[in-house]
Write a protein that holds these residues in place. Sequence first.
Motif, PDB file in Angstrom:
ATOM      1  N   GLU A   1       0.868  -1.173   0.000  1.00  0.00           N
ATOM      2  CA  GLU A   1       0.000   0.000   0.000  1.00  0.00           C
ATOM      3  C   GLU A   1       0.908   1.227   0.000  1.00  0.00           C
ATOM      4  O   GLU A   1       1.720   1.393   0.904  1.00  0.00           O
ATOM      5  CB  GLU A   1      -0.909   0.034   1.232  1.00  0.00           C
ATOM      6  CG  GLU A   1      -1.969  -1.045   1.275  1.00  0.00           C
ATOM      7  CD  GLU A   1      -3.122  -0.807   0.316  1.00  0.00           C
ATOM      8  OE1 GLU A   1      -3.136   0.264  -0.319  1.00  0.00           O
ATOM      9  OE2 GLU A   1      -3.990  -1.692   0.209  1.00  0.00           O
ATOM     10  N   VAL A   2       0.773   2.065  -1.003  1.00  0.00           N
ATOM     11  CA  VAL A   2       1.638   3.237  -1.124  1.00  0.00           C
ATOM     12  C   VAL A   2       1.075   4.388  -0.295  1.00  0.00           C
ATOM     13  O   VAL A   2      -0.117   4.695  -0.371  1.00  0.00           O
ATOM     14  CB  VAL A   2       1.777   3.665  -2.596  1.00  0.00           C
ATOM     15  CG1 VAL A   2       2.674   4.895  -2.716  1.00  0.00           C
ATOM     16  CG2 VAL A   2       2.355   2.512  -3.417  1.00  0.00           C
ATOM     17  N   SER A   3       1.928   5.001   0.486  1.00  0.00           N
ATOM     18  CA  SER A   3       1.507   6.124   1.319  1.00  0.00           C
ATOM     19  C   SER A   3       1.369   7.385   0.473  1.00  0.00           C
ATOM     20  O   SER A   3       1.898   7.476  -0.632  1.00  0.00           O
ATOM     21  CB  SER A   3       2.512   6.356   2.443  1.00  0.00           C
ATOM     22  OG  SER A   3       3.749   6.782   1.896  1.00  0.00           O
ATOM     23  N   GLY A   4       0.681   8.373   1.037  1.00  0.00           N
ATOM     24  CA  GLY A   4       0.484   9.623   0.310  1.00  0.00           C
ATOM     25  C   GLY A   4       0.979  10.827   1.069  1.00  0.00           C
ATOM     26  O   GLY A   4       0.357  11.891   1.019  1.00  0.00           O
ATOM     27  N   VAL A   5       2.081  10.687   1.780  1.00  0.00           N
ATOM     28  CA  VAL A   5       2.565  11.784   2.616  1.00  0.00           C
ATOM     29  C   VAL A   5       3.348  12.811   1.800  1.00  0.00           C
ATOM     30  O   VAL A   5       3.934  12.497   0.767  1.00  0.00           O
ATOM     31  CB  VAL A   5       3.455  11.253   3.761  1.00  0.00           C
ATOM     32  CG1 VAL A   5       2.677  10.293   4.636  1.00  0.00           C
ATOM     33  CG2 VAL A   5       4.716  10.575   3.222  1.00  0.00           C
TER      34      VAL A   5
ATOM     35  N   ASP B   1       2.431   5.404   9.360  1.00  0.00           N
ATOM     36  CA  ASP B   1       1.275   6.002  10.028  1.00  0.00           C
ATOM     37  C   ASP B   1       0.163   6.310   9.029  1.00  0.00           C
ATOM     38  O   ASP B   1      -1.028   6.095   9.300  1.00  0.00           O
ATOM     39  CB  ASP B   1       1.674   7.295  10.748  1.00  0.00           C
ATOM     40  CG  ASP B   1       2.401   7.046  12.059  1.00  0.00           C
ATOM     41  OD1 ASP B   1       2.280   5.937  12.606  1.00  0.00           O
ATOM     42  OD2 ASP B   1       3.097   7.967  12.524  1.00  0.00           O
ATOM     43  N   ASP B   2       0.550   6.819   7.862  1.00  0.00           N
ATOM     44  CA  ASP B   2      -0.437   7.204   6.850  1.00  0.00           C
ATOM     45  C   ASP B   2      -1.212   5.986   6.356  1.00  0.00           C
ATOM     46  O   ASP B   2      -2.441   6.028   6.221  1.00  0.00           O
ATOM     47  CB  ASP B   2       0.268   7.891   5.679  1.00  0.00           C
ATOM     48  CG  ASP B   2      -0.692   8.267   4.571  1.00  0.00           C
ATOM     49  OD1 ASP B   2      -1.514   9.179   4.780  1.00  0.00           O
ATOM     50  OD2 ASP B   2      -0.632   7.642   3.493  1.00  0.00           O
ATOM     51  N   VAL B   3      -0.503   4.906   6.084  1.00  0.00           N
ATOM     52  CA  VAL B   3      -1.157   3.694   5.594  1.00  0.00           C
ATOM     53  C   VAL B   3      -2.071   3.106   6.665  1.00  0.00           C
ATOM     54  O   VAL B   3      -3.189   2.654   6.378  1.00  0.00           O
ATOM     55  CB  VAL B   3      -0.109   2.663   5.135  1.00  0.00           C
ATOM     56  CG1 VAL B   3      -0.732   1.288   4.938  1.00  0.00           C
ATOM     57  CG2 VAL B   3       0.547   3.125   3.832  1.00  0.00           C
TER      58      VAL B   3
END
Length: 217
Positions: free
Chosen positions: A28-32, A67-69
């Motif tokens: 799952e790719v984060s979006g930070v 944390d984002d994921v």
Amino acid sequence: MAVPFLLASQSPARLATLRSAGVEPRVEVSGVDEDAILAAARASASAAGAVLPLRDQPYLLARAKADDVVARHDPDAIVLGCDSMLEFDGDILGKPHSPGVARERWRAMRGQTGILHSGHALIDNRRDRRGPTGAATIAGDTSSTVVHFADLSDAEIDAYVATGEPLKVAGAFTVDGLGGPYVTAIEGDYHGVVGVSLPLLRVLLRTLGVDFHELRG
């Protein structure tokens, strides 16, 4: 049955490294916003009269990605966030993004040494392992490896930058790809330079009560 494991990174090299060790994570790719996170952390440190240590910066991003994921997907799994940066001549360098920046960096780095820092953040978000408050368990650290660069000619630098590879990787180089011929030696963990330190990951997993082999199917 393997312990559920999720990689919060779009890096093909990290995924390939885990697969080579027998681990097939969900991705799952984060979006930070990495620049915003670092800017805020540096400003906070400066307001406290301190300087944000170079070695801590990739860990901050690794933790932010994990944390984002977790916040967006709430996976019933152990989540690994990673980020890599090159410490060179007192600065911390991420991805150059443009040919001009990549070329400039390589002209400075050739014949020199740097330290590749790879931050690792593990969040044990498995529902049956959460404490009484429902909080996840977190473990993290940074792998640091000294990298020695070959004394490249301008023609070699131009040819390497033209491949596009150095634009997309921390420090503008790889050790496991097209940049391999331009790294003469390393002092430390090879996998950490690739992007995910398998020995460090093993240690962090043990703090969560998990043995590395439990990630394998």
